[in-house]
Design an enzyme around this catalytic site. Structure first.
Site, PDB file in Angstrom:
ATOM      1  N   LYS A 143       5.457   2.741   2.038  1.00 35.37           N
ATOM      2  CA  LYS A 143       5.306   3.463   0.614  1.00 35.37           C
ATOM      3  C   LYS A 143       6.348   4.599   0.595  1.00 35.37           C
ATOM      4  CE  LYS A 143       1.224   4.168  -0.868  1.00 35.37           C
ATOM      5  NZ  LYS A 143      -0.010   4.516  -1.286  1.00 35.37           N
ATOM      6  N   LEU A 184       4.980  -4.187  -3.878  1.00 32.56           N
ATOM      7  CA  LEU A 184       3.678  -4.674  -3.777  1.00 32.56           C
ATOM      8  C   LEU A 184       2.825  -3.724  -4.731  1.00 32.56           C
ATOM      9  CD1 LEU A 184       2.981  -4.426  -0.150  1.00 32.56           C
ATOM     10  CD2 LEU A 184       2.970  -6.629  -1.544  1.00 32.56           C
ATOM     11  N   GLY A 242       1.584   3.601  -6.827  1.00 29.43           N
ATOM     12  CA  GLY A 242       0.559   4.542  -6.752  1.00 29.43           C
ATOM     13  C   GLY A 242       0.741   5.724  -7.411  1.00 29.43           C
ATOM     14  N   ASP A 282      -8.272  10.773  -4.063  1.00 29.60           N
ATOM     15  CA  ASP A 282      -7.901   9.766  -5.203  1.00 29.60           C
ATOM     16  C   ASP A 282      -8.546   8.578  -4.719  1.00 29.60           C
ATOM     17  OD1 ASP A 282      -6.978   8.572  -7.336  1.00 29.60           O
ATOM     18  OD2 ASP A 282      -4.839   8.523  -6.223  1.00 29.60           O
TER      19      ASP A 282
END
Ligand SMILES: *[C@@H]1O[C@H](CO)[C@@H](O)[C@H](O)[C@H]1NC(C)=O
Ligand SMILES: *[C@@H]1O[C@H](CO)[C@@H](O)[C@H](O)[C@H]1NC(C)=O
Ligand SMILES: *[C@@H]1O[C@H](CO)[C@@H](O)[C@H](O)[C@H]1NC(C)=O
Ligand SMILES: *[C@@H]1O[C@H](CO)[C@@H](O)[C@H](O)[C@H]1NC(C)=O
Ligand SMILES: *[C@@H]1O[C@H](CO)[C@@H](O)[C@H](O)[C@H]1NC(C)=O
Ligand SMILES: *[C@@H]1O[C@H](CO)[C@@H](O)[C@H](O)[C@H]1NC(C)=O
Ligand SMILES: *[C@@H]1O[C@H](CO)[C@@H](O)[C@H](O)[C@H]1NC(C)=O
Ligand SMILES: *[C@@H]1O[C@H](CO)[C@@H](O)[C@H](O)[C@H]1NC(C)=O
Ligand SMILES: *[C@@H]1O[C@H](CO)[C@@H](O)[C@H](O)[C@H]1NC(C)=O
Length: 790
Positions: free
Chosen positions: A530, A507, A510, A629
């Protein structure tokens, strides 16, 4: 217009006259509730300043003495009521203080001017204003008209940032639960006031004059004319027509106990007549949000508002409905191992509540299916069935409304033994469904391990609760036990491999790792898995679990929900709910034909959503979480367009790593605060900085740096400041139709966020209040940091 000005002059003239003729109270005077002098009267005897009896004691205030009903128009020190019969009010001999000795050792200075000459005398005036005057008798040092409580009298104003607060009851003027706020943006708004943020979504009445700008005041004149005015020539809104009799008349506007504003008229020519209502903000007595507290709702019966509890709940205090309702047990259905315990769903027809659904069950085409789905989900405590959807919710339920015009059905889970048939005599449409055994599945190996985790966690599970401002003891009970949250579940690596079909569909990538799409088989729930980067996995198993627990305990509609995690060998994976609409970056920077960029109001709403999420991380969680972040790629959009922050709490995992290298900057270029570069301590203010930059992305729908643009526009933050300084903010929105005044204010908020000195940056809470227009926005200094970052 001319008549108004003439009228204003008349008021001032009568004021001066009243001052000159008034009965003077000299320094050294005192009042007691039961002594020789209990009050000081105005010259005509119409108003009195002094002690009056109230629930469980006395209060000090101003009341209309010239009419049969005791009508209080001002009260001193409302948060410490009542005072005992031993209380005394002193007007000190030097005239510098007006002190209320409450009779239990506590003293409150109502007026305190130690650094100047004191007042020469005090005076209760026939206008209802109690004033302290200078020796010339002309200069007002202090007056009750500047400190309104729940009532506005003719000649009195509610100025920007002031608010009227309702009372607890007609006989107890302690602070109640509603307020009327004159906002600096020009809007006059009614909000529930206890622990609930002042957002337009929480309000229940407003004049919609939020574009009127600063200095708008609420005024009441002696003819019952109630209006908003900016200056003597600029009428913003006429709330009543006015023009009522002025002879022998008193008008007073009050925020009543039920949260409704009412304008009362008293005819002094006939003492046997009571006051009458000549205007009210709503005729629906249940209109005020939160009137019945959490888990309660309001019904109008025999023309009076009555509170009811949800089925299975009881009033915390039957005398004080606003404290809401609670159950005398906690429904920890996920922990119940006793297969004999039964639950059932009760229904509340024509209901609705504040939607904070944690899950929406698909294909719930009937109320029965919705009930069953909630019973089968041990986290579900209530569900709202809308006809198409079944929205699962946890307790407490806020702003529950029951009204014939609402097409939804509320379903509430209860212990079957706690609800008897027809337990609610007031509402015939509440009925009880067939009871059903709670399904306890302890068959599969994975569920057994799950149960072990729960048992391990349960000892330390504390939930993140909203900070409820309770400044009175009797409200402390209002912190009704919020339901306990389940921690995220632990997955095995093999399980996640299966869920993601061998980590097939990527997807995105990061700063913390690669994200894959997955599907949890039995619940058919799409998830984002993730896989954390190598560096993050130095973290020991223990620390990782601790961090997961912290993240798992966060629960906010603007944060992505952590569904589970995996910590096996050197692998660390996180499982989040999957967001169908992608990230904010997709929406802002790459609008498609089919999906044009969101409009201005939509964008501001998103920014407010994000700010709320950050405020929660910074201030409302059990442990402060610095995100580190914040950027558009980390803001995910759900199918309802609600912005959710992801990746929070992960920066913590880098901490060990950070101390080792001491150079690694967490965060993304362009969004990181200057203190990272300067090796200054990292505080929550780094997120404020990043939010500021993100906010400019949102306002202007463009990236931080765009080299395809002319040089002076290429760096967003710089360009924003240049446009702001040149008074050309409209350039920023590229011809979009946005009110200039609003745009300037929004730019100012962003500029405050990106100040170089972290201590100058406002807290996220303050940023939120500024965005919502609840507080004034000062002019920001030049954020010198802009260049140093790029
Ligand atoms: C409001 O009242 C003022 C004073 O009576 C009048 O001049 C003005 O026209 C009114 N405005 C509206 C919109 O009715
Ligand atoms: C008032 O004062 C009297 C005498 O000092 C004392 O006995 C009494 O307890 C006081 N009452 C209250 C309510 O404080
Ligand atoms: C009143 O406000 C209007 C609009 O803000 C302004 O144009 C006008 O000059 C002001 N009048 C006075 C007397 O301040
Ligand atoms: C005064 O008010 C009462 C009650 O409304 C009414 O019955 C009475 O006639 C009034 N008296 C006068 C003198 O208007
Ligand atoms: C006026 O109010 C008092 C107390 O609220 C009530 O007892 C009385 O009946 C009222 N009088 C009239 C004329 O409504
Ligand atoms: C409402 O009023 C009617 C008649 O006035 C009375 O019989 C009934 O008991 C009242 N209901 C409630 C809930 O007070
Ligand atoms: C809770 O309330 C119900 C009904 O009022 C009562 O029967 C039950 O005993 C109470 N349970 C506890 C634990 O107090
Ligand atoms: C029901 O809700 C509608 C819309 O919110 C409102 O206009 C109406 O006054 C409400 N009716 C009652 C009886 O509360
Ligand atoms: C409750 O209602 C159901 C259905 O109306 C009925 O079968 C049952 O006997 C009732 N239980 C009691 C205790 O009244």
């Amino acid at each position: 217009m001319a008549s108004f000005t003439a009228f204003a002059f008349t008021i001032f003239l009568t004021f001066d006259l009243a001052i000159a003729q008034s009965y003077n109270v000299t320094p050294g005077s005192l009042l007691t509730p039961t002594g020789a002098t209990t009050s000081w009267l105005s010259p005509s005897g119409l108003y009195a300043f002094g002690f009056y009896p109230q629930t469980h004691g006395y209060a000090l205030g101003i009341y209309i003495a010239g009419i049969p009903e005791r009508t209080v128009v001002w009260t001193a020190s409302r948060d410490t009521l009542p005072v005992s019969k031993n209380a005394t009010l002193y007007f000190t001999t030097d005239g510098r203080r007006l002190t209320l000795d409450q009779g239990q050792g506590q003293k409150i200075n109502i007026f305190d001017q130690t650094d100047a000459d004191g007042a020469s005398f005090a005076s209760m005036q026939d206008s209802g204003n109690f004033v302290l005057l200078d020796s010339d008798g002309m200069t007002v040092l202090w007056q009750t008209f500047d400190h309104p409580t729940e009532t506005l009298l003719a000649g009195q104003q509610l100025v920007p940032k002031q608010a009227l607060f309702s009372s607890v009851s007609e006989t107890d003027q302690s602070l109640g639960i509603f307020k009327l706020k004159m906002q600096p943006d020009g809007n006059l708004v009614q909000y529930p006031s206890r622990g609930i943020p002042d957002t337009i979504g929480n309000s229940y009445w407003f004049t919609a004059t939020f574009t009127a700008g600063p200095n708008v005041k609420l005024n009441l004149d002696s003819g019952g004319f109630l209006y908003l005015v900016q200056n003597s020539t600029n009428f913003i809104r006429n709330i009543t027509e006015g023009g009522y009799p002025t002879k022998d008349a008193i008008y007073r506007m009050k925020i009543d106990v039920d949260g409704i504003l009412r304008l009362y008229y008293h005819d002094l020519s006939n003492k046997s007549k009571n006051g009458s209502i000549i205007w009210e903000s709503s005729t629906d007595k249940c209109v005020a949000r939160g009137l019945c507290g959490i888990n309660g709702y309001c019904l109008v019966m025999n023309d009076t508002a009555r509170c009811q509890c949800l089925p299975g709940f009881e009033f915390v205090n039957t005398e004080l409905w606003s404290l809401g309702c609670e159950r005398n047990y906690t429904l920890e259905s996920c922990k119940i191992q006793d297969a004999g315990t039964t639950f059932q769903m009760t229904s509340l027809i024509n209901a609705r509540w504040e939607d904070t659904a944690y899950e929406i069950a698909e294909a719930s085409t009937s109320q029965e299916k919705c009930s069953k789905a909630c019973l089968d989900d041990c986290n579900c405590e209530a569900a709202l069935f809308t006809g198409q959807e079944c929205r699962f919710q946890k307790l407490p339920l806020r702003f529950v409304a029951v009204n014939q015009s609402l097409p939804y059905v509320g379903l509430i889970k209860v212990y079957s033994s706690s609800v008897k048939n027809g337990s609610n005599p007031f509402h015939p449409s509440i009925h009880i469904k067939k009871s059903r055994k709670m399904k306890i599945l302890l068959t599969s190996v994975s569920l057994i391990s799950f149960a072990i985790i729960i048992m391990l966690f349960s000892g330390v599970l504390i939930f993140c609760r909203r900070h409820i401002q309770a400044n009175r003891n009797k409200y402390e009970n209002a912190n009704v036990k919020l339901s306990e949250e389940m921690g995220p579940r632990e997955f095995s690596y093999a399980e996640l491999e299966r869920i993601t079909n061998g980590f097939q569909e990527e997807l995105g990538r990061g700063s913390f790792g690669i994200v894959y799409k997955g599907m949890i088989e039995n619940s058919k729930k799409a998830v984002a898995v993730k896989k954390l980067r190598e560096e993050l996995t130095h973290e020991g198993e223990q620390e990782f679990q601790t961090e997961m627990k912290v993240i798992g305990r966060t629960h906010h509609r603007n944060l992505a929900t952590l569904v589970g995690y995996c910590s096996q060998g050197s692998e660390r994976l996180l499982v989040f709910e999957y967001m169908t609409k992608g990230s904010l970056a997709d929406i802002l920077f790459t609008p498609k034909e089919s999906k044009p960029k969101p409009c201005w109001t939509e964008r501001i709403r998103m920014a407010i959503d994000i700010a709320r999420g950050i405020v929660y991380l910074h201030e409302e969680c059990e442990k402060t979480i610095i995100h580190c972040d914040i950027k558009p790629h980390n803001i995910l959009m759900d199918e309802y367009g609600c912005a959710k922050i992801s990746d929070f709490g992960l920066a913590k995992l880098l901490e060990n790593d950070q101390t080792r290298t001491n150079t690694l900057i967490r965060g993304t270029r362009g969004y990181v605060a200057p203190e990272w570069h300067k090796k200054l301590p990292i505080t929550v203010k780094v997120d404020v900085y990043s939010f500021g930059i993100l906010f400019f992305n949102i306002l202007c729908c463009r990236r931080n740096v765009d080299n395809s643009l002319p040089v002076d526009e290429a760096v967003l933050a710089e360009w924003v400041y240049d446009c702001y300084e040149a008074g050309q903010v409209s350039k920023l929105v590229n011809g979009e139709d946005v009110d200039n005044w609003t745009l300037v204010r929004m730019v100012q908020v962003g500029l405050w966020c990106i100040q170089e000195d972290p201590s100058i940056r406002p807290s996220m809470k303050k940023v939120l209040l500024m965005l919502e227009g609840s507080i004034e926005i000062p002019v920001p200094p030049n954020p010198a940091s802009i260049l140093s970052v790029f």
